[in-house]
Design an enzyme around this catalytic site. Structure first.
Site, PDB file in Angstrom:
ATOM      1  N   ASP A  26       0.807  -1.222   0.000  1.00  0.00           N
ATOM      2  CA  ASP A  26       0.000   0.000   0.000  1.00  0.00           C
ATOM      3  C   ASP A  26       0.842   1.275   0.000  1.00  0.00           C
ATOM      4  O   ASP A  26       0.440   2.302   0.550  1.00  0.00           O
ATOM      5  CB  ASP A  26      -0.964   0.026   1.211  1.00  0.00           C
ATOM      6  N   HIS A  54      -4.701  -1.832  -5.729  1.00  0.00           N
ATOM      7  CA  HIS A  54      -3.916  -0.701  -6.225  1.00  0.00           C
ATOM      8  C   HIS A  54      -4.862   0.403  -6.686  1.00  0.00           C
ATOM      9  O   HIS A  54      -5.684   0.181  -7.582  1.00  0.00           O
ATOM     10  CB  HIS A  54      -3.007  -1.156  -7.385  1.00  0.00           C
ATOM     11  N   THR A 327      -7.613  -1.130   0.669  1.00  0.00           N
ATOM     12  CA  THR A 327      -8.306  -1.080  -0.618  1.00  0.00           C
ATOM     13  C   THR A 327      -9.004  -2.418  -0.897  1.00  0.00           C
ATOM     14  O   THR A 327     -10.037  -2.471  -1.548  1.00  0.00           O
ATOM     15  CB  THR A 327      -7.277  -0.820  -1.755  1.00  0.00           C
ATOM     16  N   PRO A 332      -8.701  -1.171   8.900  1.00  0.00           N
ATOM     17  CA  PRO A 332      -7.855  -0.019   9.221  1.00  0.00           C
ATOM     18  C   PRO A 332      -6.390  -0.461   9.186  1.00  0.00           C
ATOM     19  O   PRO A 332      -6.051  -1.538   9.668  1.00  0.00           O
ATOM     20  CB  PRO A 332      -8.246   0.378  10.648  1.00  0.00           C
ATOM     21  N   VAL A 442       2.082  14.115  -3.946  1.00  0.00           N
ATOM     22  CA  VAL A 442       1.532  15.009  -2.908  1.00  0.00           C
ATOM     23  C   VAL A 442       0.007  14.935  -2.829  1.00  0.00           C
ATOM     24  O   VAL A 442      -0.647  15.815  -2.299  1.00  0.00           O
ATOM     25  CB  VAL A 442       1.996  16.473  -3.141  1.00  0.00           C
TER      26      VAL A 442
HETATM   27  P1  GDP Z   1      -0.714   0.277  -3.542  1.00  0.00           P
HETATM   28  O1  GDP Z   1      -1.289  -1.007  -3.041  1.00  0.00           O
HETATM   29  O2  GDP Z   1       0.770   0.347  -3.291  1.00  0.00           O
HETATM   30  O3  GDP Z   1      -1.057   0.563  -4.972  1.00  0.00           O
HETATM   31  O4  GDP Z   1      -1.350   1.422  -2.653  1.00  0.00           O
HETATM   32  P2  GDP Z   1      -2.917   1.590  -2.333  1.00  0.00           P
HETATM   33  O5  GDP Z   1      -3.601   2.097  -3.550  1.00  0.00           O
HETATM   34  O6  GDP Z   1      -3.458   0.364  -1.685  1.00  0.00           O
HETATM   35  O7  GDP Z   1      -2.855   2.665  -1.182  1.00  0.00           O
HETATM   36  C1  GDP Z   1      -2.372   3.951  -1.404  1.00  0.00           C
HETATM   37  C2  GDP Z   1      -3.491   4.969  -1.093  1.00  0.00           C
HETATM   38  O8  GDP Z   1      -2.956   6.258  -1.045  1.00  0.00           O
HETATM   39  C3  GDP Z   1      -4.568   5.010  -2.177  1.00  0.00           C
HETATM   40  O9  GDP Z   1      -5.789   5.339  -1.582  1.00  0.00           O
HETATM   41  C4  GDP Z   1      -4.082   6.140  -3.082  1.00  0.00           C
HETATM   42  O10 GDP Z   1      -5.134   6.758  -3.812  1.00  0.00           O
HETATM   43  C5  GDP Z   1      -3.512   7.082  -2.070  1.00  0.00           C
HETATM   44  N1  GDP Z   1      -2.384   7.901  -2.507  1.00  0.00           N
HETATM   45  C6  GDP Z   1      -1.380   7.591  -3.383  1.00  0.00           C
HETATM   46  N2  GDP Z   1      -0.467   8.594  -3.405  1.00  0.00           N
HETATM   47  C7  GDP Z   1      -0.924   9.536  -2.557  1.00  0.00           C
HETATM   48  C8  GDP Z   1      -0.407  10.791  -2.103  1.00  0.00           C
HETATM   49  O11 GDP Z   1       0.666  11.240  -2.492  1.00  0.00           O
HETATM   50  N3  GDP Z   1      -1.163  11.471  -1.184  1.00  0.00           N
HETATM   51  C9  GDP Z   1      -2.335  11.009  -0.695  1.00  0.00           C
HETATM   52  N4  GDP Z   1      -2.982  11.729   0.189  1.00  0.00           N
HETATM   53  N5  GDP Z   1      -2.845   9.821  -1.102  1.00  0.00           N
HETATM   54  C10 GDP Z   1      -2.137   9.099  -1.987  1.00  0.00           C
HETATM   55  P1  IMO Z   2      -0.839  -4.214  -2.224  1.00  0.00           P
HETATM   56  O1  IMO Z   2      -0.398  -4.771  -3.554  1.00  0.00           O
HETATM   57  C1  IMO Z   2      -0.947  -4.584   2.119  1.00  0.00           C
HETATM   58  C2  IMO Z   2      -0.719  -8.661   3.746  1.00  0.00           C
HETATM   59  C3  IMO Z   2      -1.982  -9.121   4.451  1.00  0.00           C
HETATM   60  C4  IMO Z   2      -1.377 -10.076   5.469  1.00  0.00           C
HETATM   61  C5  IMO Z   2      -0.247 -10.736   4.685  1.00  0.00           C
HETATM   62  C6  IMO Z   2      -0.601 -12.073   4.058  1.00  0.00           C
HETATM   63  O2  IMO Z   2      -2.153  -3.543  -2.255  1.00  0.00           O
HETATM   64  O3  IMO Z   2       0.242  -3.397  -1.607  1.00  0.00           O
HETATM   65  P2  IMO Z   2      -2.172 -12.810   2.021  1.00  0.00           P
HETATM   66  O4  IMO Z   2      -3.641 -12.628   1.813  1.00  0.00           O
HETATM   67  O5  IMO Z   2      -1.336 -12.241   0.945  1.00  0.00           O
HETATM   68  O6  IMO Z   2      -1.804 -14.231   2.354  1.00  0.00           O
HETATM   69  O7  IMO Z   2      -1.847 -11.966   3.368  1.00  0.00           O
HETATM   70  O8  IMO Z   2       0.104  -9.825   3.661  1.00  0.00           O
HETATM   71  N1  IMO Z   2      -0.928  -8.159   2.365  1.00  0.00           N
HETATM   72  C7  IMO Z   2      -0.961  -6.871   2.033  1.00  0.00           C
HETATM   73  N2  IMO Z   2      -0.897  -5.763   2.795  1.00  0.00           N
HETATM   74  N3  IMO Z   2      -1.027  -4.486   0.788  1.00  0.00           N
HETATM   75  C8  IMO Z   2      -1.071  -5.587   0.015  1.00  0.00           C
HETATM   76  O9  IMO Z   2      -1.049  -5.545  -1.337  1.00  0.00           O
HETATM   77  C9  IMO Z   2      -1.059  -6.856   0.627  1.00  0.00           C
HETATM   78  N4  IMO Z   2      -1.097  -8.124   0.174  1.00  0.00           N
HETATM   79  C10 IMO Z   2      -1.004  -8.919   1.241  1.00  0.00           C
HETATM   80  O10 IMO Z   2      -2.646  -8.050   5.061  1.00  0.00           O
HETATM   81  O11 IMO Z   2      -0.808  -9.356   6.528  1.00  0.00           O
HETATM   82 MG    MG Z   3      -2.847  -1.658  -1.805  1.00  0.00          MG
END
Ligand code: GDP
Ligand code: IMO
Ligand code: MG
Length: 453
Positions: A26, A54, A327, A332, A442
């Site tokens: 994330d 993502h 996501t 949380p 940002v």
């Molecule tokens: P990923 O799994 O690595 O692709 O990340 P996620 O999408 O699960 O979580 C990142 C969250 O932060 C998402 O809700 C994005 O829309 C948000 N996000 C990404 N870059 C920024 C940023 O620079 N600022 C803020 N406030 N939110 C961001």
């Molecule tokens: P993205 O690509 C955050 C975490 C789970 C758990 C551990 C194992 O959005 O960054 P699993 O279901 O893979 O066997 O869970 O890994 N986990 C993630 N945490 N972002 C992810 O993916 C995750 N993919 C798995 O919460 O702790």
């Molecule tokens: Mg994610």
């Protein structure tokens, strides 16, 4: 013998790019991939499955991608799901249909015939194992720490891949005979597990897992996916032979990697860039640029050590400002200050060439910002990250305190727009981990980005 274009990888330039998460997932990989996709011909996922979530925000519209590569929002790009991904075919169909209904062109989607399939019993097994870990044997009371998986069947699907006898690959979905045989073996091997589950789930749910029902459902979903199934390894090598560039999208994060992460609190796949080789068949040597995505603080979902965790009002404030809720599962996220010991380790493992620092805007308004720049374990200083979960759980962080910045920075578009203390914060991080900054994010929007250099 004449050489095919696709067999000349040894003479190709290292013009591919990888995007990899440097923390516990994330980090904002989806946003980074969306930004970089513009300069690449194809975007390929190489690991993980629908545990990933993502987010990409374009023109005020938010897209949550789980299996579909995050470059899909650029029409005309090839969006490849490589053989290293474990694919829940029903989720994939749902995701593609959801995107199409929002006007997204998904004609570039491709799915490896060798990717493994997540079947309903994998999700059941995932859930049962997690439940077992939270029960004291015989009493039903809560006890041992579960991994906190997403319950998407990821671990059990990868386990079957390694175990081999009953694993189903995407290609099998297209052959009723092969599929029938494999499902038959799987149901036999998993009979006792499914009996335990069936007793709790009831007759109606259990009836959905008969051989005939599963075969019919899997065949039907296979027919929907058939037009996009192919040998993606040869497809990608064909692109490379034509001088095209590929962007590799990692799921999860380096500290969740099955080998290099905080085992056993990890996922089931190789999230690090070494996974590109096994997960797509493209030699990692062709990846010349490795963009490491680092959130400006730390988050973690599920169990396992998080040395800089904030369980107080500061943590709550960061969680709310950063909207740190999963996501994929809505859980949380646990929040902490930036752990530069952890990030420096991930930079080393992946050979990162440049940082993409995300969510910097979330840190506006704090008088001081703490960063972890050292560890102490069992009373002794440690100069390195400790990936073993039991060791990491005993670590006490050593802090460096930097001055905060009060201004909101969501409108910054160049480094000079940032307040001096925001600059100081990111420069300190980059210097500590030893790589330059490529991108600063940002805000969630595509345009809320500073491209450096
Ligand atoms: P990923 O799994 O690595 O692709 O990340 P996620 O999408 O699960 O979580 C990142 C969250 O932060 C998402 O809700 C994005 O829309 C948000 N996000 C990404 N870059 C920024 C940023 O620079 N600022 C803020 N406030 N939110 C961001
Ligand atoms: P993205 O690509 C955050 C975490 C789970 C758990 C551990 C194992 O959005 O960054 P699993 O279901 O893979 O066997 O869970 O890994 N986990 C993630 N945490 N972002 C992810 O993916 C995750 N993919 C798995 O919460 O702790
Ligand atoms: Mg994610």
């Amino acid at each position: 013998m004449p050489q095919t274009r696709s067999s000349q990888a040894s003479s190709l330039p290292n013009s591919c790019t990888a995007v990899v998460g440097l923390q516990w997932g994330d980090e904002g990989k989806g946003k980074a991939v969306d930004l970089l996709a513009a300069d690449h011909h194809a975007i390929a996922r190489y690991n993980g499955g629908a545990n990933a979530g993502h987010s990409v925000v374009v023109g005020g519209q938010r897209f949550s991608l789980h299996l579909v590569p995050s470059g899909i929002l650029y029409p005309g790009k090839a969006a490849v799901i490589g053989n290293g991904v474990v694919v829940d075919p029903w989720k994939l169909v749902e995701e593609i249909e959801g995107l199409r209904s929002r006007g997204v062109d998904t004609s570039g989607m491709m799915l490896s015939d060798r990717a493994h399939v997540v079947l309903p019993y994998h999700k059941i097994e995932d859930g049962l194992r997690e439940d077992l870990l939270t029960r004291v044997p015989g009493t039903g009371a809560a006890s041992r720490e579960a991994i906190g998986t997403t319950r998407r069947g990821i671990g059990p699907a990868y386990a079957d891949k390694i175990q081999r006898a009953c694993a189903v690959r995407v290609g099998d979905l297209l052959s009723k005979e092969a599929l029938s045989q494999k499902l038959g073996i799987a149901l036999e091997m998993k009979a006792s597990m499914l009996r335990e589950w069936g007793a709790a789930a009831g007759d109606t749910e259990a009836a959905k897992l008969t051989h005939s029902r599963l075969l019919a459902d899997a065949t039907a979903v296979g027919e929907k996916l058939a037009p996009m199934v192919r040998d993606t390894t040869h497809y990608l090598h064909g692109l490379l032979g034509d001088g095209k560039r590929i962007l590799f999208e990692s799921a999860n994060g380096t500290l969740l990697d099955v080998d290099h992460g905080t085992y056993p609190f990890v996922t089931g796949s190789s999230c690090v860039i070494a996974g590109i080789g096994t997960g797509t068949g493209v030699p990692p040597r062709l990846v010349g640029r490795v963009v490491g995505v680092m959130k400006a603080y730390s988050t973690r979902v599920g169990s396992g050590p998080l040395p800089t965790e904030l369980k107080d009002a500061t943590g709550n404030r960061i969680r709310e400002r950063g909207r740190e809720y999963g996501t994929t599962t809505g859980r949380p996220r646990r929040v902490g200050w930036l752990d530069l010991m952890a990030v420096r380790y991930s930079v080393m493992i992946n050979g990162v060439t440049g940082l993409c620092i995300t969510l910097l805007d979330v840190l506006a308004g704090f008088d001081e910002l703490k960063v972890c720049t050292g560890y102490e374990i069992d009373g002794q200083p440690s100069d390195r990250f400790l990936p073993d979960a039991a060791a990491l759980a005993r670590v006490e962080p050593a802090w460096t305190t930097l001055p905060g910045f009060s201004e909101e920075i969501g409108g910054a578009r160049k480094l000079s727009d940032l307040p001096a203390n925001a600059r100081r914060y990111i420069d300190f991080a980059a210097e500590f981990v030893g790589v330059p900054i490529d991108i600063v994010s940002v805000g969630p929007g595509r345009e809320q980005t500073i491209v450096c250099g």
